[in-house]
Design an enzyme around this catalytic site. Structure first.
Site, PDB file in Angstrom:
ATOM      1  N   GLU A 183       8.986  23.901   7.458  1.00  0.00           N
ATOM      2  CA  GLU A 183       7.754  24.347   6.803  1.00  0.00           C
ATOM      3  C   GLU A 183       6.633  24.406   7.842  1.00  0.00           C
ATOM      4  O   GLU A 183       6.109  23.377   8.259  1.00  0.00           O
ATOM      5  CB  GLU A 183       7.394  23.380   5.670  1.00  0.00           C
ATOM      6  N   HIS A 222       8.874  27.665   1.740  1.00  0.00           N
ATOM      7  CA  HIS A 222       9.699  26.468   1.561  1.00  0.00           C
ATOM      8  C   HIS A 222      11.191  26.817   1.516  1.00  0.00           C
ATOM      9  O   HIS A 222      11.955  26.245   0.738  1.00  0.00           O
ATOM     10  CB  HIS A 222       9.270  25.753   0.279  1.00  0.00           C
ATOM     11  N   HIS A 277       2.016  20.174  -2.850  1.00  0.00           N
ATOM     12  CA  HIS A 277       2.226  21.626  -2.852  1.00  0.00           C
ATOM     13  C   HIS A 277       1.315  22.367  -3.839  1.00  0.00           C
ATOM     14  O   HIS A 277       1.755  23.249  -4.582  1.00  0.00           O
ATOM     15  CB  HIS A 277       3.696  21.955  -3.147  1.00  0.00           C
ATOM     16  N   TYR A 319      15.097  26.938   2.401  1.00  0.00           N
ATOM     17  CA  TYR A 319      16.087  25.965   2.880  1.00  0.00           C
ATOM     18  C   TYR A 319      17.201  26.723   3.613  1.00  0.00           C
ATOM     19  O   TYR A 319      17.747  27.683   3.071  1.00  0.00           O
ATOM     20  CB  TYR A 319      16.752  25.233   1.711  1.00  0.00           C
ATOM     21  N   ASP A 377      11.807  13.875   6.025  1.00  0.00           N
ATOM     22  CA  ASP A 377      10.726  14.447   5.212  1.00  0.00           C
ATOM     23  C   ASP A 377       9.473  14.155   6.032  1.00  0.00           C
ATOM     24  O   ASP A 377       8.683  13.286   5.703  1.00  0.00           O
ATOM     25  CB  ASP A 377      10.686  13.777   3.833  1.00  0.00           C
ATOM     26  N   ARG A 422       1.014  17.126   1.048  1.00  0.00           N
ATOM     27  CA  ARG A 422       0.284  16.207   0.180  1.00  0.00           C
ATOM     28  C   ARG A 422      -1.193  16.112   0.531  1.00  0.00           C
ATOM     29  O   ARG A 422      -1.561  16.108   1.705  1.00  0.00           O
ATOM     30  CB  ARG A 422       0.931  14.821   0.256  1.00  0.00           C
TER      31      ARG A 422
END
Ligand code: GAL
Length: 300
Positions: A265, A144, A71, A146, A205, A47
């Protein structure tokens, strides 16, 4: 889309979350969810607040939603088709993807040329991002992807280690305040390997501030026996654990449970352009941006 690695039972486990087909990534059903499955995100991963930032005493306004850009903004580099610039086989097969992103794209100055090299070694996948600009700009690119080291179920209870004594404090919009928080004696203390747990929160997060040692993080699933180690030259690791993939029909979606996957990340600090004491994200003409990431796999 897929990453198949040997497990302790002598066969392969697909350890990443992807859509069933390449074409699925071009569809609105995928793009509307903004999960960024396996995507390269930028120009600024994470952000940026205040609707922009100052660069050389000039305010650069970037696309944003209520002052915050995530992003790199909408229709950013994760949504465009990259070129294959080079590829090779042999012991270390690789492919280099590239794009050019024009000055003004989502508000960012500088025409940039960005390359993403994916390389397989004996037991790791390495991703190296390099970039050049023709005008001063900021840049922070990462992947990114997962992971789920069992290929199904949940990540809860996986053994997690993060080489970070601090996290960035964030506000309710997940924007860094500029302060660091010591993780010791908090639920974010993964400085020794412990089971990934979600008590008292809805998942991680979180921007972790990485220590200097080579090994930055590791994850282990006792059932598959697969251990993954994370290496990077970047100062931060944003760890993200969604509760689910909502209605998005990821591959084998029916086999996943709550907290199905975890992102590591590797990047610069979120919102660094607005915090002069954070590591600089400025890229000048003549310099080369470089982000090196390796995900290494073993069986324990
Ligand atoms: C993460 C971000 C999350 C969420 C996710 C994409 O990197 O920190 O808040 O936006 O990407 O779904």
């Amino acid at each position: 889309m897929r990453l198949e690695v040997p497990n302790r039972h002598g066969n392969l486990t697909d350890v990443v979350i992807g859509m069933p087909t390449a074409e699925d990534y071009t569809k609105a059903t995928y793009q509307n969810y903004n999960f960024y499955l396996g995507a390269t995100i930028g120009r600024y991963a994470g952000r940026i607040s205040k609707g922009g930032f100052h660069l050389n005493n000039q305010f650069i306004s970037i696309t944003n939603h209520e002052g915050v850009q995530l992003h790199g903004g909408v229709n950013s580099i994760d949504k465009i088709l990259w070129d294959v610039e080079d590829q090779g086989g042999g012991a270390h097969p690789f492919v280099i993807f590239s794009i050019e992103d024009k000055a003004g794209s989502n508000g960012y100055p500088g025409n940039i040329k960005l390359k993403a090299k994916y390389e397989l070694t004996e037991n790791a996948i390495k991703i190296t991002y390099t970039a050049k600009t023709d005008a001063p700009t900021v840049l922070n690119v990462t992947n990114h992807v997962y992971f789920n080291l069992k290929g199904r179920g949940s990540t809860e209870g996986n053994e997690l280690y993060i080489n970070a004594n601090h996290v960035l404090q964030v506000d309710e919009r997940l924007v860094p305040t500029g302060k660091l928080i010591d993780v010791h004696h908090t639920p974010l203390d993964y400085t020794t390997e412990i089971p990934l747990h979600f008590e008292g929160h809805y998942g991680l997060d979180t921007p972790f501030v990485l220590e200097a040692e080579k090994l930055k993080a590791s994850l282990y699933n006792a059932e598959s026996g697969i251990q993954m180690k994370v290496f990077t030259n970047q100062p931060a690791l944003v760890v993200f654990t969604p509760q689910d993939f909502s209605e998005l029909k990821v591959r084998n979606h029916e086999t996943f449970n709550r907290f199905p996957a975890i992102c590591f990340e590797c990047q610069n600090f979120p919102d660094a352009p607005n915090h002069p004491h954070f590591p600089s994200s400025v890229l000048l003409p003549g310099e080369t941006y470089r982000n090196e990431i390796a995900y290494q796999f073993d069986v324990k």
